[in-house]
Write a protein that holds these residues in place. Sequence first.
Motif, short mmCIF file in Angstrom:
data_model
loop_
_atom_site.label_atom_id
_atom_site.label_comp_id
_atom_site.label_asym_id
_atom_site.label_seq_id
_atom_site.Cartn_x
_atom_site.Cartn_y
_atom_site.Cartn_z
N PHE A 73 0.80 -1.22 0.00
CA PHE A 73 0.00 0.00 0.00
C PHE A 73 0.84 1.28 0.00
O PHE A 73 0.37 2.33 0.41
CB PHE A 73 -0.95 0.02 1.20
N ASP A 74 2.08 1.19 -0.47
CA ASP A 74 2.93 2.38 -0.50
C ASP A 74 3.71 2.48 -1.81
O ASP A 74 4.75 3.13 -1.88
CB ASP A 74 3.90 2.37 0.69
N ASN A 75 3.19 1.84 -2.87
CA ASN A 75 3.92 1.86 -4.14
C ASN A 75 2.93 1.82 -5.30
O ASN A 75 1.73 1.94 -5.12
CB ASN A 75 4.89 0.67 -4.21
N ASN A 76 3.48 1.67 -6.49
CA ASN A 76 2.68 1.45 -7.70
C ASN A 76 2.96 0.04 -8.18
O ASN A 76 4.12 -0.32 -8.40
CB ASN A 76 3.05 2.47 -8.77
N GLN A 77 1.92 -0.78 -8.30
CA GLN A 77 2.13 -2.18 -8.63
C GLN A 77 0.97 -2.71 -9.46
O GLN A 77 -0.09 -2.09 -9.53
CB GLN A 77 2.26 -3.02 -7.36
N HIS A 78 1.18 -3.87 -10.07
CA HIS A 78 0.07 -4.57 -10.71
C HIS A 78 0.17 -6.04 -10.37
O HIS A 78 1.26 -6.59 -10.19
CB HIS A 78 0.03 -4.33 -12.23
N ASP A 96 -5.22 -6.34 -11.55
CA ASP A 96 -5.36 -5.13 -10.75
C ASP A 96 -4.10 -4.27 -10.90
O ASP A 96 -2.99 -4.76 -10.74
CB ASP A 96 -5.57 -5.55 -9.29
N HIS A 97 -4.28 -2.98 -11.21
CA HIS A 97 -3.18 -2.02 -11.27
C HIS A 97 -3.46 -0.94 -10.22
O HIS A 97 -4.45 -0.21 -10.36
CB HIS A 97 -3.07 -1.39 -12.66
N THR A 98 -2.64 -0.86 -9.19
CA THR A 98 -2.89 0.04 -8.06
C THR A 98 -1.80 1.09 -7.98
O THR A 98 -0.60 0.76 -7.97
CB THR A 98 -2.96 -0.75 -6.74
N PHE A 99 -2.22 2.35 -7.88
CA PHE A 99 -1.27 3.46 -7.91
C PHE A 99 -1.37 4.27 -6.61
O PHE A 99 -1.77 5.42 -6.60
CB PHE A 99 -1.55 4.34 -9.13
N ASP A 100 -0.98 3.63 -5.50
CA ASP A 100 -0.97 4.33 -4.22
C ASP A 100 -0.02 5.53 -4.27
O ASP A 100 -0.29 6.57 -3.68
CB ASP A 100 -0.54 3.39 -3.09
N HIS A 144 -6.49 5.27 -3.06
CA HIS A 144 -5.80 4.14 -3.69
C HIS A 144 -6.30 4.01 -5.13
O HIS A 144 -7.15 3.14 -5.43
CB HIS A 144 -6.07 2.86 -2.92
N PRO A 145 -5.84 4.86 -6.05
CA PRO A 145 -6.32 4.80 -7.44
C PRO A 145 -6.03 3.43 -8.05
O PRO A 145 -4.92 2.90 -7.93
CB PRO A 145 -5.53 5.91 -8.15
N GLN A 146 -7.03 2.86 -8.71
CA GLN A 146 -6.88 1.54 -9.32
C GLN A 146 -7.45 1.52 -10.73
O GLN A 146 -8.51 2.11 -10.99
CB GLN A 146 -7.59 0.48 -8.48
N VAL A 147 -6.74 0.84 -11.61
CA VAL A 147 -7.23 0.53 -12.95
C VAL A 147 -7.33 -0.99 -13.03
O VAL A 147 -6.32 -1.68 -12.88
CB VAL A 147 -6.29 1.07 -14.04
N THR A 148 -8.53 -1.50 -13.22
CA THR A 148 -8.77 -2.94 -13.14
C THR A 148 -9.24 -3.48 -14.48
O THR A 148 -10.13 -2.91 -15.11
CB THR A 148 -9.81 -3.27 -12.06
N HIS A 149 -8.65 -4.59 -14.89
CA HIS A 149 -9.00 -5.26 -16.14
C HIS A 149 -9.64 -6.60 -15.81
O HIS A 149 -9.06 -7.42 -15.09
CB HIS A 149 -7.76 -5.47 -16.99
N TYR A 150 -10.86 -6.81 -16.33
CA TYR A 150 -11.54 -8.10 -16.24
C TYR A 150 -11.46 -8.77 -17.61
O TYR A 150 -12.26 -8.47 -18.50
CB TYR A 150 -12.99 -7.90 -15.82
N PRO A 151 -10.48 -9.66 -17.81
CA PRO A 151 -10.31 -10.28 -19.13
C PRO A 151 -11.52 -11.13 -19.52
O PRO A 151 -12.30 -11.58 -18.68
CB PRO A 151 -9.08 -11.18 -18.94
N LEU A 152 -11.66 -11.34 -20.82
CA LEU A 152 -12.68 -12.25 -21.32
C LEU A 152 -12.37 -13.67 -20.84
O LEU A 152 -11.23 -13.99 -20.50
CB LEU A 152 -12.71 -12.22 -22.85
N VAL A 237 -12.08 -0.77 -15.84
CA VAL A 237 -12.70 0.24 -14.99
C VAL A 237 -11.62 0.96 -14.18
O VAL A 237 -10.53 0.41 -13.93
CB VAL A 237 -13.74 -0.36 -14.03
N ALA A 238 -11.94 2.18 -13.76
CA ALA A 238 -11.11 2.92 -12.81
C ALA A 238 -11.92 3.11 -11.54
O ALA A 238 -13.10 3.49 -11.60
CB ALA A 238 -10.71 4.28 -13.39
#
Length: 270
Positions: A73-78, A96-100, A144-152, A237-238
């Motif tokens: 919870f202190d970095n940028n990770q996926h 999940d791509h999280t940009f704390d 905790h900004p997140q960009v989430t991908h739900y693959p087919l 989604v964001a």
Amino acid sequence: MQEVAKYIIKVNAEVKDGQIVPEIPFDEVMRLVNEPNIVIIKTGLPEAALSAVIEQTRQWAAQTPLAEGPDTFDNNQHKQRLHIAKIQKAPQLFHDHTFDAILDLEAPFKETLLNVFDPVRGFWNDMTGNNEAFGIRRGQPYFHPQVTHYPLGGSFFGRHWHPLNPQKVGMILALNQYGKDYTSGGTGYVINDHIVETEGYQDMGDMILFRYDLPHWVSPSSFADRFSWEDPAGRWVAILPFYDPWGTPADNEEPQGWKKQITQAKEVAV
């Protein structure tokens, strides 16, 4: 403003000076969410800005090793989430791509994300009466900004819930278009023991608002498609959670207190 289905209300908005401004006052938006309803804000955010978030997030992820250990919870990770949550026992399968540490990203990727997340942050502040900025703050809630991908091919997020505070209102911004970029998978809710599915009601640029302690889930994408972590197809989604990761976690029992709180609020109003 229009009720398009039971418990689903769409509200028009436009972007003015970098802020999402709804057609009704913010306190009215908050009232609708708390009744509760699922409120879909048609933000007016440019499609080019939304598409750029997907494209550049994928480019960043291609150059950044996957995170495999516990979240810090202190970095940028996926991370490719494929497990069952320990507390809520909610199964999940998504990327999940999280940009704390969003402010530590290099330009132009940082600007691309902020072009979308800053208006969302401003909307949340205006709706909840806060004035919160981005940045990590140990011992306090933060974004905790997140960009989430739900693959087919079967990605999903099982039924789960959150404490109401300090988030109050959950926000899910559609970064691509249902019926074009994906044709299955949407967020579902339980309101007054009624199942509310939003699949097909949310267009690119629409932001779903919901009372944060409502039980909810993401329905699976169609198993007729072949699953692949590398294929960018699927729902993107964001979201912008606001919480203290070292605070009290969600209870292992579904929260039903909102029913009592809403009943009490209506009694007071009468």
